[in-house]
Motif scaffolding. Structure first.
Motif, PDB file in Angstrom:
ATOM      1  N   THR B  46      91.409 -37.917  72.237  1.00 15.54           N
ATOM      2  CA  THR B  46      91.758 -38.931  71.244  1.00 15.54           C
ATOM      3  C   THR B  46      90.650 -39.095  70.206  1.00 15.54           C
ATOM      4  OG1 THR B  46      91.027 -40.623  72.826  1.00 15.54           O
ATOM      5  CG2 THR B  46      93.379 -40.212  72.683  1.00 15.54           C
ATOM      6  N   VAL B  47      89.388 -38.967  70.636  1.00 10.98           N
ATOM      7  CA  VAL B  47      88.295 -39.055  69.652  1.00 10.98           C
ATOM      8  C   VAL B  47      88.366 -37.851  68.706  1.00 10.98           C
ATOM      9  CG1 VAL B  47      85.794 -39.101  69.335  1.00 10.98           C
ATOM     10  CG2 VAL B  47      86.819 -40.437  71.153  1.00 10.98           C
ATOM     11  N   SER B  48      88.663 -36.664  69.255  1.00 16.13           N
ATOM     12  CA  SER B  48      88.836 -35.479  68.402  1.00 16.13           C
ATOM     13  C   SER B  48      89.983 -35.689  67.415  1.00 16.13           C
ATOM     14  CB  SER B  48      89.144 -34.237  69.239  1.00 16.13           C
ATOM     15  OG  SER B  48      88.182 -34.060  70.219  1.00 16.13           O
ATOM     16  N   PHE B  49      91.043 -36.324  67.905  1.00 14.05           N
ATOM     17  CA  PHE B  49      92.205 -36.599  67.050  1.00 14.05           C
ATOM     18  C   PHE B  49      91.797 -37.500  65.885  1.00 14.05           C
ATOM     19  CE2 PHE B  49      96.241 -39.009  66.263  1.00 14.05           C
ATOM     20  CZ  PHE B  49      97.020 -37.938  65.891  1.00 14.05           C
ATOM     21  N   ILE B  50      91.017 -38.543  66.208  1.00 19.03           N
ATOM     22  CA  ILE B  50      90.527 -39.443  65.157  1.00 19.03           C
ATOM     23  C   ILE B  50      89.674 -38.657  64.167  1.00 19.03           C
ATOM     24  CG2 ILE B  50      88.934 -41.364  64.714  1.00 19.03           C
ATOM     25  CD1 ILE B  50      89.858 -42.529  67.443  1.00 19.03           C
ATOM     26  N   GLU B  51      88.814 -37.767  64.683  1.00 16.28           N
ATOM     27  CA  GLU B  51      87.902 -37.019  63.819  1.00 16.28           C
ATOM     28  C   GLU B  51      88.635 -36.014  62.934  1.00 16.28           C
ATOM     29  OE1 GLU B  51      84.695 -36.867  63.067  1.00 16.28           O
ATOM     30  OE2 GLU B  51      84.154 -38.610  64.260  1.00 16.28           O
ATOM     31  N   LYS B  52      89.639 -35.333  63.512  1.00 15.49           N
ATOM     32  CA  LYS B  52      90.203 -34.165  62.822  1.00 15.49           C
ATOM     33  C   LYS B  52      91.543 -34.414  62.158  1.00 15.49           C
ATOM     34  CE  LYS B  52      88.049 -30.635  65.662  1.00 15.49           C
ATOM     35  NZ  LYS B  52      88.281 -29.453  66.485  1.00 15.49           N
ATOM     36  N   VAL B  53      92.331 -35.315  62.692  1.00 20.06           N
ATOM     37  CA  VAL B  53      93.711 -35.427  62.219  1.00 20.06           C
ATOM     38  C   VAL B  53      93.967 -36.700  61.423  1.00 20.06           C
ATOM     39  CG1 VAL B  53      96.126 -35.424  62.910  1.00 20.06           C
ATOM     40  CG2 VAL B  53      94.475 -34.063  64.195  1.00 20.06           C
ATOM     41  N   VAL B  54      93.553 -37.834  61.950  1.00 21.54           N
ATOM     42  CA  VAL B  54      93.923 -39.108  61.333  1.00 21.54           C
ATOM     43  C   VAL B  54      93.190 -39.305  60.009  1.00 21.54           C
ATOM     44  CG1 VAL B  54      94.123 -41.586  61.703  1.00 21.54           C
ATOM     45  CG2 VAL B  54      94.191 -40.040  63.643  1.00 21.54           C
ATOM     46  N   SER B  55      93.924 -39.734  58.979  1.00 21.30           N
ATOM     47  CA  SER B  55      93.307 -39.967  57.674  1.00 21.30           C
ATOM     48  C   SER B  55      92.220 -41.029  57.790  1.00 21.30           C
ATOM     49  CB  SER B  55      94.348 -40.457  56.666  1.00 21.30           C
ATOM     50  OG  SER B  55      95.453 -39.611  56.664  1.00 21.30           O
ATOM     51  N   SER B  56      91.099 -40.785  57.155  1.00 20.56           N
ATOM     52  CA  SER B  56      89.942 -41.693  57.159  1.00 20.56           C
ATOM     53  C   SER B  56      89.330 -41.867  58.541  1.00 20.56           C
ATOM     54  CB  SER B  56      90.292 -43.087  56.618  1.00 20.56           C
ATOM     55  OG  SER B  56      90.830 -42.984  55.338  1.00 20.56           O
ATOM     56  N   GLY B  57      89.846 -41.165  59.550  1.00 17.09           N
ATOM     57  CA  GLY B  57      89.363 -41.369  60.910  1.00 17.09           C
ATOM     58  C   GLY B  57      87.894 -41.029  61.062  1.00 17.09           C
ATOM     59  N   TYR B 215      77.756 -37.973  56.415  1.00 17.61           N
ATOM     60  CA  TYR B 215      77.442 -37.549  57.783  1.00 17.61           C
ATOM     61  C   TYR B 215      78.496 -38.059  58.757  1.00 17.61           C
ATOM     62  CZ  TYR B 215      72.914 -36.813  55.598  1.00 17.61           C
ATOM     63  OH  TYR B 215      71.912 -36.396  54.762  1.00 17.61           O
ATOM     64  N   PRO B 216      79.351 -37.187  59.268  1.00 19.35           N
ATOM     65  CA  PRO B 216      80.291 -37.625  60.295  1.00 19.35           C
ATOM     66  C   PRO B 216      79.549 -37.957  61.584  1.00 19.35           C
ATOM     67  CG  PRO B 216      80.464 -35.257  59.945  1.00 19.35           C
ATOM     68  CD  PRO B 216      79.497 -35.773  58.926  1.00 19.35           C
ATOM     69  N   ALA B 217      80.105 -38.854  62.374  1.00 17.29           N
ATOM     70  CA  ALA B 217      79.468 -39.191  63.651  1.00 17.29           C
ATOM     71  C   ALA B 217      79.478 -37.955  64.545  1.00 17.29           C
ATOM     72  CB  ALA B 217      80.217 -40.330  64.321  1.00 17.29           C
ATOM     73  N   PRO B 218      78.415 -37.762  65.319  1.00 19.76           N
ATOM     74  CA  PRO B 218      78.366 -36.563  66.164  1.00 19.76           C
ATOM     75  C   PRO B 218      79.395 -36.621  67.288  1.00 19.76           C
ATOM     76  CG  PRO B 218      76.523 -38.013  66.657  1.00 19.76           C
ATOM     77  CD  PRO B 218      77.219 -38.596  65.472  1.00 19.76           C
ATOM     78  N   LEU B 219      79.870 -35.457  67.668  1.00 20.73           N
ATOM     79  CA  LEU B 219      80.716 -35.352  68.856  1.00 20.73           C
ATOM     80  C   LEU B 219      80.340 -34.042  69.524  1.00 20.73           C
ATOM     81  CD1 LEU B 219      83.031 -36.719  70.419  1.00 20.73           C
ATOM     82  CD2 LEU B 219      84.618 -35.274  69.181  1.00 20.73           C
ATOM     83  N   GLY B 220      79.771 -34.138  70.710  1.00 20.36           N
ATOM     84  CA  GLY B 220      79.299 -32.952  71.425  1.00 20.36           C
ATOM     85  C   GLY B 220      80.449 -32.213  72.063  1.00 20.36           C
ATOM     86  N   PRO B 221      80.145 -31.127  72.779  1.00 20.87           N
ATOM     87  CA  PRO B 221      81.204 -30.430  73.502  1.00 20.87           C
ATOM     88  C   PRO B 221      81.720 -31.317  74.637  1.00 20.87           C
ATOM     89  CG  PRO B 221      79.046 -29.564  74.097  1.00 20.87           C
ATOM     90  CD  PRO B 221      78.824 -30.531  72.987  1.00 20.87           C
ATOM     91  N   PRO B 222      82.951 -31.080  75.113  1.00 21.87           N
ATOM     92  CA  PRO B 222      83.423 -31.836  76.265  1.00 21.87           C
ATOM     93  C   PRO B 222      82.524 -31.574  77.468  1.00 21.87           C
ATOM     94  CG  PRO B 222      85.010 -30.125  75.649  1.00 21.87           C
ATOM     95  CD  PRO B 222      83.945 -30.127  74.617  1.00 21.87           C
ATOM     96  N   VAL B 223      82.468 -32.507  78.382  1.00 23.80           N
ATOM     97  CA  VAL B 223      81.547 -32.417  79.514  1.00 23.80           C
ATOM     98  C   VAL B 223      81.641 -31.060  80.204  1.00 23.80           C
ATOM     99  CG1 VAL B 223      80.913 -33.428  81.714  1.00 23.80           C
ATOM    100  CG2 VAL B 223      81.729 -34.891  79.872  1.00 23.80           C
ATOM    101  N   ALA B 224      82.894 -30.602  80.417  1.00 21.78           N
ATOM    102  CA  ALA B 224      83.106 -29.378  81.185  1.00 21.78           C
ATOM    103  C   ALA B 224      82.547 -28.152  80.463  1.00 21.78           C
ATOM    104  CB  ALA B 224      84.587 -29.189  81.459  1.00 21.78           C
ATOM    105  N   GLU B 225      82.469 -28.215  79.119  1.00 20.16           N
ATOM    106  CA  GLU B 225      82.072 -27.032  78.362  1.00 20.16           C
ATOM    107  C   GLU B 225      80.595 -27.015  77.985  1.00 20.16           C
ATOM    108  OE1 GLU B 225      84.690 -26.327  75.042  1.00 20.16           O
ATOM    109  OE2 GLU B 225      86.420 -26.758  76.308  1.00 20.16           O
ATOM    110  N   ALA B 226      79.895 -28.117  78.253  1.00 22.00           N
ATOM    111  CA  ALA B 226      78.482 -28.162  77.895  1.00 22.00           C
ATOM    112  C   ALA B 226      77.707 -27.231  78.817  1.00 22.00           C
ATOM    113  CB  ALA B 226      77.959 -29.583  78.017  1.00 22.00           C
TER     114      ALA B 226
END
Lengths: 158, 432
Positions: B46-57, B215-226
């Protein structure tokens, strides 16, 4: 409060209005609903060779839809009407969206919620529903009956 | 109390800046909650969705992310300004409210960092866990209360979420309303929030808005992929703590990171009733400023100086940028099955329904398709060579088991685990 001071207290809020306006306009774009297009995938319902007899045949189809951040898969009941050239109707009652069931002894569909009744060909008999069961686009491909799933709301709009 | 026409008057607008930033945090937080889902399997999506899809997200989330850091800094400056004004003696309520909000804003930042459930968030949760565990006397108890269990789990994320969006904002709101109510009784709202406050707050917001745009807020890799080499870094308002923990052995970190700040805040809240106020507050705030400035600088410097660290951090930045360009990956959700389907306990595995049910029937009953008759799978375990292991190998190579097409190999379609699930379900068929 004099006119002078009230004007001043209004003016002092003007910079704040800019804050609200910028977040507000972003909020509008942010919250605007995303209408997902109806999926046009053809879903297998049954081999045509199995379809015979006067009774409607109940089948389940699994429809996929992109909704927001998820792809949702949902199982839907449909009825095949062999007596009506294998027309496929949705089991969703066109009244308020409950699921109709086929009653073999009375030879009709009945809705459990508000007692709408439909004939074996899907047409409305009585009750609060204003139209018969919605039919779904269907075709025969490689000996299999296939449908496209369309929700009641979309069918109503169409 | 307020001087109107000099620079000092502008220095007093920290109230306005803090008020506007608090408001921004509330508004953007409410908006983010319209999409965010506090569950370990959907938070990142859902955070990725906010970052990538939703307008102004991306902008709104960045406002919220950097807003929390700016708010921490300005509330700290606000406290120092009140100290210079001797507010602890002149206006007790104003002083106490400022200290409380400082503590609450830091708590909100700490809990909020866990919510995206990316690698960064996960490690931040780990550190919070460690800080609690290291507390003297009640460490173990504090840890399990924070986590909601013996380990970091889905319950933990719900706890951080509830604290971050319900408990802490409610307390902040109560404190602010209390402050406004007292101001109405004594000095008047207009004196608390004047035109200069509105201007200063709006200017800071404008700069923050432009910053968030760039500067967009940082979002790291998902826990499983780090990877194991992933280097998590806290938000700017916690860098001082992060850096301090490097120098402090073991459980003492909890004393420095939790107990001491707690005592300092408690003493500052109680300051209006203490003697030698100037000395106590001066010492505490002085040490605080020096510690925060030195440690924050040290953390920036150490990340830059060590070539390996610097390299890894820049690699992570590059990965995040690459991730940002990738299309959004939606989650898959199975909504409730149609109401009339008699759902039986221990139904078929999802992959059975997908790949096998067409021919062998939804419950393994078999099927007839034109001239082709597909065998039922009921009681199959009673036959020879049909153990779970056998069925798994059969799914990989059916001809080996004497089966004819259209039965085909599923070794490219299914994972070992999925085949095993199917096999374990099949051997149970018809046993009851």
């Amino acid at each position: 409060m004099t006119v002078e001071t009230s004007r001043r207290s209004f003016l002092k809020l003007l910079p704040l209005a800019a804050v609200f306006a910028s977040i507000g306009s972003a909020a509008f774009r942010f919250l605007r609903p995303r209408i997902s297009a109806a999926t046009d995938a053809w879903l297998d319902v049954a081999p045509v060779s199995e379809l015979a007899g006067p009774q409607p045949i109940s089948r389940k189809i699994v429809a996929e839809q992109i909704s927001g951040w998820a792809i949702t898969t949902e199982e839907h009941n449909v009825f095949i009407l062999p007596a009506k050239n294998n027309q496929v109707v949705s089991a969703i009652c066109p009244h308020e969206g409950c699921e109709v069931a086929w009653e073999q002894n009375t030879n009709r569909f009945s809705c459990p919620c508000h007692e709408s009744y439909f004939a074996a060909d899907g047409s409305r008999i009585s009750g609060p529903a204003r139209r018969g069961l919605d039919s779904l686009p269907a075709r025969v491909q490689d000996g299999k009956l296939q449908v496209q799933y369309i929700s009641t709301e979309q069918a109503t709009r169409a | 109390m307020r001087s109107d026409n000099d620079i000092y008057g502008w220095l007093q607008t920290t109230t306005g800046i803090v008020a506007v930033l608090l408001l921004v945090q509330f508004l953007t937080g409410v908006l983010l909650a319209f999409y965010y889902v506090p569950s370990v399997d959907h938070a990142y999506t859902t955070v990725s969705f906010i970052e990538k899809v939703v307008s102004s997200g991306s902008w709104l989330r960045s406002l919220h992310h950097y807003g929390s850091q700016w708010l921490s800094i300005f509330i700290f400056l606000h406290v120092i300004r009140l100290f210079l004004d001797r507010a602890y003696a002149a206006n007790r309520i104003q002083w106490i409210v400022a200290i409380l909000i400082l503590g609450l804003v830091m708590a909100a930042g700490g809990t909020g960092y866990s919510l995206p459930w990316d690698a960064r968030a996960f490690f931040s949760t780990r550190v919070a866990e460690g800080l609690m565990a290291g507390l003297p006397v009640a460490g173990g108890l504090a840890r399990v209360w924070l986590l909601g269990g013996s380990e970091i789990s889905p319950v933990t994320l719900s706890r951080f979420f509830a604290l971050h969006v319900l408990v802490i904002p409610a307390v902040i709101g109560t404190v602010v309303v209390w402050r406004l109510f007292r101001a109405k009784l004594t000095e008047g709202i207009a004196d608390l929030f004047g035109p200069r406050d509105a201007i200063a707050g709006s200017v800071v917001f404008l700069v923050l808005a432009l910053w968030a745009l760039k500067y967009p807020a940082p979002l790291g890799p998902p826990v499983a992929e780090a990877g194991a080499d992933y280097l998590p870094r806290p938000g700017a308002q916690f860098l001082w703590l992060y850096q301090s923990l490097k120098y402090i052995p073991g459980g003492l970190g909890s004393v420095v990171g939790v107990v001491l700040p707690g005592i300092v805040l408690a003493v500052l809240v109680a300051l209006p009733w203490l003697k030698r106020q100037r000395l106590i507050a001066g010492l505490l705030l002085g040490i605080g400023v020096v510690l925060v400035v030195i440690m924050t600088t040290a953390s920036y410097l150490s990340d830059r100086r060590d070539p390996k660290t610097a390299q890894q951090l820049s690699r992570q930045t590059a990965q995040e940028e690459a991730w940002r360009r990738q299309p959004f990956q939606p989650a898959t959700i199975t909504l409730a099955a149609a109401s009339t389907s008699g759902s039986t306990a221990g139904g078929p595995p999802e992959m059975y329904t997908k790949f096998c049910a067409n021919c062998h029937g939804s419950q393994g009953q078999g099927a007839q398709q034109g001239p082709l008759r597909f065998p039922p799978l009921l009681d199959v375990s009673a036959k020879p060579h049909r153990s779970v292991d056998d069925i798994v190998s059969l799914l990989k190579d059916p001809t080996n088991y004497g089966l004819q097409p259209p039965m085909r190999s599923f070794s490219t379609k299914l994972t070992e685990e999925q085949m095993r699930q199917i096999a374990e379900w099949i051997v149970k068929l018809g046993q009851d």
